[in-house]
Enzyme design. Structure first.
Site, PDB file in Angstrom:
ATOM      1  N   LYS A 179      10.762  -2.672  -6.452  1.00 14.26           N
ATOM      2  CA  LYS A 179       9.438  -2.516  -5.990  1.00 14.26           C
ATOM      3  C   LYS A 179       9.477  -0.542  -6.207  1.00 14.26           C
ATOM      4  CE  LYS A 179       8.698  -6.432  -5.932  1.00 14.26           C
ATOM      5  NZ  LYS A 179       9.803  -7.889  -5.977  1.00 14.26           N
TER       6      LYS A 179
HETATM    7  C1  LIG Z   1       9.123  -8.967  -5.411  1.00 12.50           C
HETATM    8  C2  LIG Z   1       8.885 -10.106  -4.679  1.00 12.50           C
HETATM    9  C3  LIG Z   1       8.958 -11.253  -4.328  1.00 12.50           C
HETATM   10  C4  LIG Z   1       9.863 -11.154  -3.628  1.00 12.50           C
HETATM   11  O1  LIG Z   1      11.243 -10.396  -3.130  1.00 12.50           O
HETATM   12  P1  LIG Z   1      12.708 -10.293  -3.063  1.00 12.50           P
HETATM   13  O2  LIG Z   1      12.299  -9.211  -2.532  1.00 12.50           O
HETATM   14  O3  LIG Z   1      12.887 -10.512  -4.597  1.00 12.50           O
HETATM   15  O4  LIG Z   1      13.018 -11.273  -2.594  1.00 12.50           O
HETATM   16  C5  LIG Z   1       7.974 -12.299  -3.158  1.00 12.50           C
HETATM   17  N1  LIG Z   1       6.406 -11.713  -4.591  1.00 12.50           N
HETATM   18  C6  LIG Z   1       6.124 -11.040  -5.360  1.00 12.50           C
HETATM   19  C7  LIG Z   1       4.934 -10.935  -5.975  1.00 12.50           C
HETATM   20  C8  LIG Z   1       7.216  -9.713  -5.881  1.00 12.50           C
HETATM   21  O5  LIG Z   1       7.413  -9.020  -6.409  1.00 12.50           O
END
Ligand SMILES: *Cc1c(COP(=O)(O)O)cnc(C)c1O
Length: 366
Positions: A179
């Protein structure tokens, strides 16, 4: 090789991590509290509650809205599977409304059609770094008296009408490694509602406000201070992160504007984009298929991604699932066949972006 994402932390993160190690507080402590305060400021809300990942953030947000079996959450079918899994884990039923092609997010008209007597929550997904059309979605949510949970995992710092994504309802964020801002694993829930923030804090800590005084059946959803330490310097530098990503997106845009059959992503009026992904559509007018373009990029040492190859309901484990209502979503299904994400991250220099442009032009037959 130019990868689609890179994790690189600076010495400030290193120093803060060492500080945590020497302090003896490895679990949730003062670093988490500091990360929460600064995160809330960035999003423009009163409260931020840290949890151990973005999926947990979604589950916790749904849990404090007190859903009952049969209650429906309407969301986008063009998303990472965590969005759907969180709804199921919270015990609700998932229903989908199709997306718009210009922002890859919930189409307000499709959402209006999907809202029914069992709908309790609307969960837009602010995909790729650009928020959904909240100017149209929020009035729908209010008219029907529904809860609003924003999956903002990909769009920290983006805005709609000057307001932060994740500040309209309960905002949920992921701090996963790929992210825009990362603590390896981590999550955050944002809200202006003091009562919900308090319930979230109790819920993440085994339902305890004071030790061994249980108020609700809770969980261990806590983030650690060691993780929070990694995020704090990135928050301070986040404006620079976004500026670099914006510059890279503009450079890709200028270099790819005339490639036949390629549809480029756009920042829509009234919204700001933080460019988590730069996603093009290889349309049917292109001389080569999306998969061919992806393969040729790989041969040239340029990473790319297909986010996401199918509508999230279109897997055996969900098609027959009793908590999933999978009405067809034709825009999603087409976009899933055409989408291709190119490197845009903030560790790319101008020269790297130029290499990506050159490789895409070659791969797409321009
Ligand atoms: C990354 C992501 C998540 C989940 O996050 P995690 O930290 O991997 O559990 C949920 N929704 C979207 C759209 C994402 O890109």
């Amino acid at each position: 090789m130019i990868p689609i994402s890179v994790v690189k932390l600076d010495e400030k993160a290193e120093q803060l991590a060492v500080e945590v190690i020497r302090s003896g507080v490895l679990a949730q402590g003062p670093m988490v509290a500091r990360l929460e305060r600064e995160f809330a400021d960035l999003v423009g809300v009163e409260h931020a509650v840290a949890v151990n990942n973005g999926t947990t953030a979604l589950v916790a947000a749904l849990e404090v809205l007190d859903l009952r079996p049969g209650d429906e959450v309407v969301t986008s079918p063009f998303t990472f599977v965590a969005t759907l899994n969180a709804i199921l884990e919270a015990g609700a039923t998932a229903r989908f409304a199709d997306i718009r092609e210009d922002d890859f997010c919930l189409d307000p008209a499709a959402l209006a059609a999907a809202i029914g007597p069992r709908t309790r929550v609307v969960m837009p997904v602010h995909l790729y770094g650009q928020p959904a059309d909240m100017g149209a979605i929020v009035p729908l949510v209010e008219r029907h008296g529904l809860g609003l949970v924003e999956d903002t995992a990909q769009s920290l710092g983006a805005t709609v009408g000057g307001r932060g994504a994740g500040s309209f309802g309960l905002g949920t964020f992921s701090l996963y490694a790929t992210k825009n801002l990362t603590t390896g694993e981590g999550g955050m829930i944002t809200t202006d509602d003091a009562v919900l923030a308090d319930r979230l804090r109790v819920l993440r800590n085994q339902g305890m406000r004071q030790r061994y005084q249980y108020e609700v059946a809770g969980h261990n959803y806590r983030l650690t201070d060691l993780q929070a330490a990694l995020g704090i310097p990135q928050l301070a530098g986040y404006a620079d992160t976004v500026a670099r990503r914006r510059a890279n997106a503009a450079r890709l845009h200028a270099g790819l504007a005339d490639v036949p059959g390629l549809r480029l992503p756009a920042e829509l009026p009234g919204r700001t984009h933080v460019w988590h992904q730069y996603t093009v559509l290889v349309t049917d007018a292109a001389p080569v298929s999306r998969d061919e373009v992806a393969a040729r990029l790989g041969e040239q040492g340029v990473g790319c991604g297909i986010y996401y190859p199918k509508a999230v309901y279109d897997y055996d484990c969900y098609r027959e699932h009793p908590q999933v209502v999978a009405d067809p979503a034709p825009v999603t299904e087409r976009v899933a066949r055409q989408c291709l994400s190119l490197p845009v991250h903030h560790h790319l220099a101008d020269g790297d972006v130029d290499r990506v442009v050159e490789a895409v032009r070659k791969a797409a037959g321009a």
